[in-house]
Design an enzyme around this catalytic site. Structure first.
Site, mmCIF file in Angstrom:
data_model
loop_
_atom_site.group_PDB
_atom_site.id
_atom_site.type_symbol
_atom_site.label_atom_id
_atom_site.label_comp_id
_atom_site.label_asym_id
_atom_site.label_seq_id
_atom_site.Cartn_x
_atom_site.Cartn_y
_atom_site.Cartn_z
ATOM 1 N N SER A 125 -2.840 12.035 8.305
ATOM 2 C CA SER A 125 -1.395 12.169 8.092
ATOM 3 C C SER A 125 -0.957 13.608 8.258
ATOM 4 C CB SER A 125 -1.088 11.709 6.672
ATOM 5 O OG SER A 125 0.231 12.048 6.327
ATOM 6 N N TYR A 149 -2.713 12.084 -2.848
ATOM 7 C CA TYR A 149 -2.757 11.299 -1.606
ATOM 8 C C TYR A 149 -3.177 12.190 -0.437
ATOM 9 C CZ TYR A 149 -1.086 9.083 2.678
ATOM 10 O OH TYR A 149 -0.999 8.598 3.953
ATOM 11 N N LYS A 153 -6.690 12.375 2.213
ATOM 12 C CA LYS A 153 -6.730 12.429 3.683
ATOM 13 C C LYS A 153 -7.554 13.631 4.152
ATOM 14 C CE LYS A 153 -4.421 8.719 4.421
ATOM 15 N NZ LYS A 153 -5.143 7.528 4.922
HETATM 16 N N1 LIG Z 1 3.305 4.776 6.828
HETATM 17 C C1 LIG Z 1 3.217 6.104 6.850
HETATM 18 O O1 LIG Z 1 4.214 6.795 6.715
HETATM 19 C C2 LIG Z 1 1.881 6.778 7.053
HETATM 20 C C3 LIG Z 1 1.865 8.124 7.459
HETATM 21 C C4 LIG Z 1 0.632 8.757 7.635
HETATM 22 C C5 LIG Z 1 -0.553 8.062 7.416
HETATM 23 N N2 LIG Z 1 -0.507 6.759 7.011
HETATM 24 C C6 LIG Z 1 -1.765 6.058 6.772
HETATM 25 O O2 LIG Z 1 -1.865 4.963 7.662
HETATM 26 C C7 LIG Z 1 -2.590 3.901 7.044
HETATM 27 C C8 LIG Z 1 -1.770 2.633 7.115
HETATM 28 O O3 LIG Z 1 -0.511 2.868 6.502
HETATM 29 P P1 LIG Z 1 0.622 1.751 6.419
HETATM 30 O O4 LIG Z 1 1.909 2.465 6.381
HETATM 31 O O5 LIG Z 1 0.404 0.710 7.434
HETATM 32 O O6 LIG Z 1 0.340 1.205 4.952
HETATM 33 P P2 LIG Z 1 0.195 -0.295 4.411
HETATM 34 O O7 LIG Z 1 0.122 -0.212 2.925
HETATM 35 O O8 LIG Z 1 1.237 -1.161 5.017
HETATM 36 O O9 LIG Z 1 -1.222 -0.730 5.005
HETATM 37 C C9 LIG Z 1 -2.439 -0.466 4.339
HETATM 38 C C10 LIG Z 1 -3.178 -1.773 4.242
HETATM 39 O O10 LIG Z 1 -4.443 -1.521 3.631
HETATM 40 C C11 LIG Z 1 -4.701 -2.548 2.703
HETATM 41 N N3 LIG Z 1 -5.650 -2.013 1.735
HETATM 42 C C12 LIG Z 1 -5.468 -1.028 0.821
HETATM 43 N N4 LIG Z 1 -6.609 -0.825 0.142
HETATM 44 C C13 LIG Z 1 -7.524 -1.705 0.633
HETATM 45 C C14 LIG Z 1 -8.899 -1.986 0.339
HETATM 46 N N5 LIG Z 1 -9.547 -1.350 -0.624
HETATM 47 N N6 LIG Z 1 -9.510 -2.934 1.073
HETATM 48 C C15 LIG Z 1 -8.876 -3.627 2.041
HETATM 49 N N7 LIG Z 1 -7.595 -3.406 2.362
HETATM 50 C C16 LIG Z 1 -6.931 -2.458 1.654
HETATM 51 C C17 LIG Z 1 -3.352 -2.946 2.124
HETATM 52 O O11 LIG Z 1 -3.335 -4.267 1.608
HETATM 53 C C18 LIG Z 1 -2.453 -2.816 3.360
HETATM 54 O O12 LIG Z 1 -2.394 -4.038 4.081
HETATM 55 C C19 LIG Z 1 -2.897 4.369 5.628
HETATM 56 O O13 LIG Z 1 -4.202 4.904 5.628
HETATM 57 C C20 LIG Z 1 -1.883 5.453 5.393
HETATM 58 O O14 LIG Z 1 -2.340 6.393 4.448
HETATM 59 C C21 LIG Z 1 0.678 6.105 6.850
#
Ligand SMILES: NC(=O)c1ccc[n+]([C@@H]2O[C@H](COP(=O)([O-])OP(=O)(O)OC[C@H]3O[C@@H](n4cnc5c(N)ncnc54)[C@H](O)[C@@H]3O)[C@@H](O)[C@H]2O)c1
Length: 339
Positions: A125, A149, A153
């Protein structure tokens, strides 16, 4: 074509990436524990792709379950999305974040090592840049976490760097996402935050659809053209295609890398509000509140490294981001909740 394991597969970004990977010819196996997503996503993916998704319900922290998935599906690469992502919650519940985000990553890497798989794409991120000193942000800018958080990362990136140093069989890609928004152009999958959205565009979408009264704009006295915070929003399908490009680079054995995935263009809160009103034809009323602690005035990527290394550039602009978000929001005013 190779089989790719997606963790966090029914989440927002992974569900879109699933379709992009299939479109590029990869076989996909998904794993999720539904801690922040809905099983309805699987029905929508089946509808959009015309095939039944290969999916296993499990936590990435469950080493035995993950090892079983490797034995059954024999993936040749992993794209690791599974994590908790709410900055505020991470301050209140740091152990939950370290356990899930760092513990899950380590458990997946252990299973990979045991099964001889070394290609790994990591959802990092832009938050790793903390308070950026210069814009646009390049990958060699100083990093530092301002909350648990962000720390998870940075630790994740460090784990992968150390693995690569210990054993060159590890080929890892750290993708530093800027602000993913929008939805698949079909309007059948999209972002479905639980409770009050933490991010701007889902909040704006819920105001436009009449689910919330008004947007709160935190600060209109920043040193930006209209005084509101400026961010680099990236269409989630562009981001999804960035993962395809990163995987291709790993399969071409180009070595490990860390790249920004952003557009290189910043938009203010009020730019987003105006674009959303245009896309939806709905008013988006807002009220101005004081700045929030920890927010930066402006943040956008230098996307040149991804262009050079992966041949990838974001293609979709702010109007497409808003139009696709609105199509999803209008067709699914309660998200996946209404089925
Ligand atoms: N959305 C953003 O703004 C953003 C920005 C930078 C990085 N990210 C990273 O991208 C990734 C995806 O983000 P997103 O926005 O799609 O979030 P999201 O919450 O929609 O997706 C994450 C998924 O992981 C699953 N999950 C969490 N812990 C788990 C575990 N222990 N075992 C199995 N599944 C598990 C959740 O049920 C969810 O479906 C994350 O790692 C997040 O930190 C997101």
């Amino acid at each position: 074509m190779p089989t790719v394991l997606l963790t966090g597969a029914t989440g927002y970004i992974a569900s879109h990436t699933w379709l992009a990977l299939q479109a590029a010819g990869f076989d996909v196996v998904g794993v999720d524990d539904f801690s922040n997503s809905s099983p309805v996503v699987l029905e929508r993916l089946a509808e959009l792709s015309g095939r039944a998704p290969q999916f296993e319900r499990a936590s990435v922290c469950n080493a035995a379950a993950i090892s079983g998935i490797f034995a059954r599906h024999r993936p040749q690469a992993v794209v690791h999305f599974a994590a908790f992502k709410a900055v505020g919650e991470s301050v209140e519940r740091p152990l939950a974040y370290y356990a899930n985000n760092v513990g899950g990553l380590v458990a997946v890497c252990e299973a990979m090592q045991a099964h001889g798989v070394g290609r790994f794409v990591f959802s990092s991120s832009a938050t790793v840049y903390g308070q950026p000193e210069t814009l646009p942000i390049r990958e060699d800018a100083p990093v530092g976490a301002t909350n648990p958080y962000g720390a998870t990362k940075l630790i994740g990136e460090g784990v992968l760097r150390d693995l690569g140093r210990a054993d060159p069989a590890w080929q890892t890609a750290c993708l530093r996402y800027f602000n993913p928004v929008g939805a698949h152009e079909s309007g059948r999958i999209g972002e479905d935050p639980r409770g009050v959205p933490n991010n701007l565009m889902p909040y704006v979408a819920q105001v436009a659809v009449g689910r919330r009264e008004a947007l709160t704009v935190y600060g209109n006295d920043y040193p930006t053209p209209d005084g509101t915070g400026v961010r680099d929003y990236i269409h989630v399908m562009d981001l999804a295609e960035g993962h395809v490009a990163a995987l291709r680079a790993l399969f071409d054995a180009q070595g490990s890398f860390t790249v920004n995935l952003g557009t290189g263009q910043g938009y203010s809160v009020l730019d987003v509000v105006a674009a959303y009103e245009r896309a939806s034809g709905q008013p988006v009323p807002y009220v101005v509140a004081p700045r929030r602690a920890g927010d930066v005035a402006a943040c956008w990527a230098d996307p040149a490294a991804a262009a050079q290394r992966l041949g990838w550039r974001a293609q979709r602009g702010l109007d497409a981001m808003c139009a696709d978000s609105w199509r999803w929001q209008q067709g699914n005013p309660q998200g996946y909740g209404a089925g």
